[in-house]
Design a protein around this motif. Structure first.
Motif, PDB file in Angstrom:
ATOM      1  N   ALA A  59       8.643 -46.890   8.351  1.00  0.00           N
ATOM      2  CA  ALA A  59       8.372 -45.834   7.375  1.00  0.00           C
ATOM      3  C   ALA A  59       9.305 -45.959   6.169  1.00  0.00           C
ATOM      4  CB  ALA A  59       8.520 -44.459   8.020  1.00  0.00           C
ATOM      5  N   LEU A  60      10.560 -46.235   6.423  1.00  0.00           N
ATOM      6  CA  LEU A  60      11.528 -46.412   5.345  1.00  0.00           C
ATOM      7  C   LEU A  60      11.173 -47.621   4.487  1.00  0.00           C
ATOM      8  CD1 LEU A  60      14.230 -45.451   4.133  1.00  0.00           C
ATOM      9  CD2 LEU A  60      15.351 -47.072   5.644  1.00  0.00           C
ATOM     10  N   LEU A  61      10.772 -48.702   5.108  1.00  0.00           N
ATOM     11  CA  LEU A  61      10.399 -49.909   4.382  1.00  0.00           C
ATOM     12  C   LEU A  61       9.168 -49.682   3.506  1.00  0.00           C
ATOM     13  CD1 LEU A  61      10.939 -52.981   4.019  1.00  0.00           C
ATOM     14  CD2 LEU A  61       9.322 -53.349   5.876  1.00  0.00           C
ATOM     15  N   VAL A  62       8.154 -49.039   4.047  1.00  0.00           N
ATOM     16  CA  VAL A  62       6.927 -48.773   3.293  1.00  0.00           C
ATOM     17  C   VAL A  62       7.229 -47.887   2.086  1.00  0.00           C
ATOM     18  CG1 VAL A  62       4.712 -47.555   3.393  1.00  0.00           C
ATOM     19  CG2 VAL A  62       5.346 -49.117   5.220  1.00  0.00           C
ATOM     20  N   GLY A  63       7.972 -46.822   2.311  1.00  0.00           N
ATOM     21  CA  GLY A  63       8.316 -45.915   1.213  1.00  0.00           C
ATOM     22  C   GLY A  63       9.181 -46.572   0.158  1.00  0.00           C
ATOM     23  N   SER A  64      10.122 -47.361   0.588  1.00  0.00           N
ATOM     24  CA  SER A  64      11.020 -48.037  -0.340  1.00  0.00           C
ATOM     25  C   SER A  64      10.283 -49.042  -1.207  1.00  0.00           C
ATOM     26  CB  SER A  64      12.136 -48.730   0.438  1.00  0.00           C
ATOM     27  OG  SER A  64      12.940 -49.487  -0.408  1.00  0.00           O
ATOM     28  N   ARG A  65       9.402 -49.820  -0.602  1.00  0.00           N
ATOM     29  CA  ARG A  65       8.653 -50.818  -1.371  1.00  0.00           C
ATOM     30  C   ARG A  65       7.771 -50.169  -2.418  1.00  0.00           C
ATOM     31  NH1 ARG A  65       6.461 -55.987   1.813  1.00  0.00           N
ATOM     32  NH2 ARG A  65       8.485 -56.979   2.042  1.00  0.00           N
ATOM     33  N   HIS A  66       7.086 -49.104  -2.030  1.00  0.00           N
ATOM     34  CA  HIS A  66       6.202 -48.440  -2.987  1.00  0.00           C
ATOM     35  C   HIS A  66       7.012 -47.835  -4.133  1.00  0.00           C
ATOM     36  CE1 HIS A  66       2.630 -46.561  -4.502  1.00  0.00           C
ATOM     37  NE2 HIS A  66       3.242 -45.390  -4.502  1.00  0.00           N
ATOM     38  N   SER A  67       8.133 -47.226  -3.804  1.00  0.00           N
ATOM     39  CA  SER A  67       8.986 -46.625  -4.817  1.00  0.00           C
ATOM     40  C   SER A  67       9.537 -47.679  -5.783  1.00  0.00           C
ATOM     41  CB  SER A  67      10.135 -45.880  -4.156  1.00  0.00           C
ATOM     42  OG  SER A  67      11.011 -45.353  -5.104  1.00  0.00           O
ATOM     43  N   LYS A  68       9.978 -48.820  -5.243  1.00  0.00           N
ATOM     44  CA  LYS A  68      10.512 -49.886  -6.095  1.00  0.00           C
ATOM     45  C   LYS A  68       9.440 -50.462  -7.009  1.00  0.00           C
ATOM     46  CE  LYS A  68      14.301 -51.364  -3.152  1.00  0.00           C
ATOM     47  NZ  LYS A  68      14.841 -52.426  -2.297  1.00  0.00           N
ATOM     48  N   LYS A  69       8.219 -50.579  -6.486  1.00  0.00           N
ATOM     49  CA  LYS A  69       7.115 -51.095  -7.295  1.00  0.00           C
ATOM     50  C   LYS A  69       6.850 -50.172  -8.479  1.00  0.00           C
ATOM     51  CE  LYS A  69       2.168 -52.019  -7.147  1.00  0.00           C
ATOM     52  NZ  LYS A  69       0.964 -52.026  -6.332  1.00  0.00           N
ATOM     53  N   LEU A  70       6.761 -48.880  -8.214  1.00  0.00           N
ATOM     54  CA  LEU A  70       6.492 -47.917  -9.273  1.00  0.00           C
ATOM     55  C   LEU A  70       7.637 -47.879 -10.281  1.00  0.00           C
ATOM     56  CD1 LEU A  70       4.585 -45.818 -10.416  1.00  0.00           C
ATOM     57  CD2 LEU A  70       5.661 -44.129  -8.930  1.00  0.00           C
ATOM     58  N   LYS A  71       8.867 -47.913  -9.809  1.00  0.00           N
ATOM     59  CA  LYS A  71      10.016 -47.898 -10.718  1.00  0.00           C
ATOM     60  C   LYS A  71      10.077 -49.159 -11.569  1.00  0.00           C
ATOM     61  CE  LYS A  71      12.988 -44.799  -8.130  1.00  0.00           C
ATOM     62  NZ  LYS A  71      14.224 -44.658  -7.360  1.00  0.00           N
ATOM     63  N   GLY A  72       9.712 -50.304 -10.999  1.00  0.00           N
ATOM     64  CA  GLY A  72       9.684 -51.553 -11.759  1.00  0.00           C
ATOM     65  C   GLY A  72       8.662 -51.517 -12.879  1.00  0.00           C
ATOM     66  N   ILE A  73       7.501 -50.985 -12.582  1.00  0.00           N
ATOM     67  CA  ILE A  73       6.460 -50.865 -13.607  1.00  0.00           C
ATOM     68  C   ILE A  73       6.920 -49.924 -14.712  1.00  0.00           C
ATOM     69  CG2 ILE A  73       4.124 -50.041 -14.061  1.00  0.00           C
ATOM     70  CD1 ILE A  73       3.426 -50.902 -11.163  1.00  0.00           C
ATOM     71  N   GLN A  74       7.449 -48.769 -14.329  1.00  0.00           N
ATOM     72  CA  GLN A  74       7.892 -47.800 -15.318  1.00  0.00           C
ATOM     73  C   GLN A  74       9.053 -48.322 -16.152  1.00  0.00           C
ATOM     74  OE1 GLN A  74       8.550 -44.461 -12.723  1.00  0.00           O
ATOM     75  NE2 GLN A  74       6.497 -43.634 -13.088  1.00  0.00           N
ATOM     76  N   ALA A  75       9.938 -49.087 -15.552  1.00  0.00           N
ATOM     77  CA  ALA A  75      11.060 -49.660 -16.303  1.00  0.00           C
ATOM     78  C   ALA A  75      10.567 -50.671 -17.336  1.00  0.00           C
ATOM     79  CB  ALA A  75      12.047 -50.325 -15.350  1.00  0.00           C
ATOM     80  N   GLU A  76       9.589 -51.481 -16.962  1.00  0.00           N
ATOM     81  CA  GLU A  76       9.050 -52.467 -17.899  1.00  0.00           C
ATOM     82  C   GLU A  76       8.312 -51.786 -19.042  1.00  0.00           C
ATOM     83  OE1 GLU A  76       8.393 -56.081 -19.670  1.00  0.00           O
ATOM     84  OE2 GLU A  76       9.724 -55.629 -17.992  1.00  0.00           O
ATOM     85  N   ILE A  77       7.564 -50.737 -18.731  1.00  0.00           N
ATOM     86  CA  ILE A  77       6.874 -49.991 -19.791  1.00  0.00           C
ATOM     87  C   ILE A  77       7.894 -49.371 -20.727  1.00  0.00           C
ATOM     88  CG2 ILE A  77       5.452 -47.950 -20.256  1.00  0.00           C
ATOM     89  CD1 ILE A  77       3.861 -48.628 -17.733  1.00  0.00           C
ATOM     90  N   SER A  78       8.924 -48.769 -20.177  1.00  0.00           N
ATOM     91  CA  SER A  78       9.973 -48.144 -20.987  1.00  0.00           C
ATOM     92  C   SER A  78      10.687 -49.188 -21.846  1.00  0.00           C
ATOM     93  CB  SER A  78      10.973 -47.452 -20.067  1.00  0.00           C
ATOM     94  OG  SER A  78      12.053 -46.971 -20.792  1.00  0.00           O
ATOM     95  N   ARG A  79      10.970 -50.345 -21.277  1.00  0.00           N
ATOM     96  CA  ARG A  79      11.647 -51.406 -22.036  1.00  0.00           C
ATOM     97  C   ARG A  79      10.797 -51.861 -23.219  1.00  0.00           C
ATOM     98  NH1 ARG A  79      11.796 -56.751 -22.723  1.00  0.00           N
ATOM     99  NH2 ARG A  79      10.034 -57.143 -21.359  1.00  0.00           N
TER     100      ARG A  79
END
Length: 84
Positions: A59-79
């Motif tokens: 459960a921790l792995l699934v949640g962490s991966r999804h969160s990192k994916k979304l944060k990576g996309i948002q960081a690239e858009i912001s950049r």
């Protein structure tokens, strides 16, 4: 491990589409994590120790991966928005 997409090579429109898709997957991922946690709690109350620990790790792995994916996309858009 599953391969991750290279967000730096995507256009801004593609990034926006990926962000929309990732945000749309929040509820199914939350349901999946809730289901796994529920099974882990039931298992801890009825069966033993090893299965709940493994399920909580999943459960921790699934949640962490999804969160990192979304944060990576948002960081690239912001950049890109700050650059141009």
């Amino acid at each position: 491990m599953l391969p991750t997409k290279d967000y730096t090579s995507m256009t801004l429109d593609e990034l926006a589409l990926e962000e929309k898709k990732a945000k749309g997957q929040r509820i199914p991922f939350a349901f999946l994590i809730g289901l796994i946690v529920g099974i882990a709690v039931w298992s801890a109350a009825h069966k033993g120790f090893l299965l709940p620990v493994a399920l909580m790790g999943v459960a921790l792995l699934v949640g962490s991966r999804h969160s990192k994916k979304l944060k990576g996309i948002q960081a690239e858009i912001s950049r890109r928005e700050t650059l141009g």
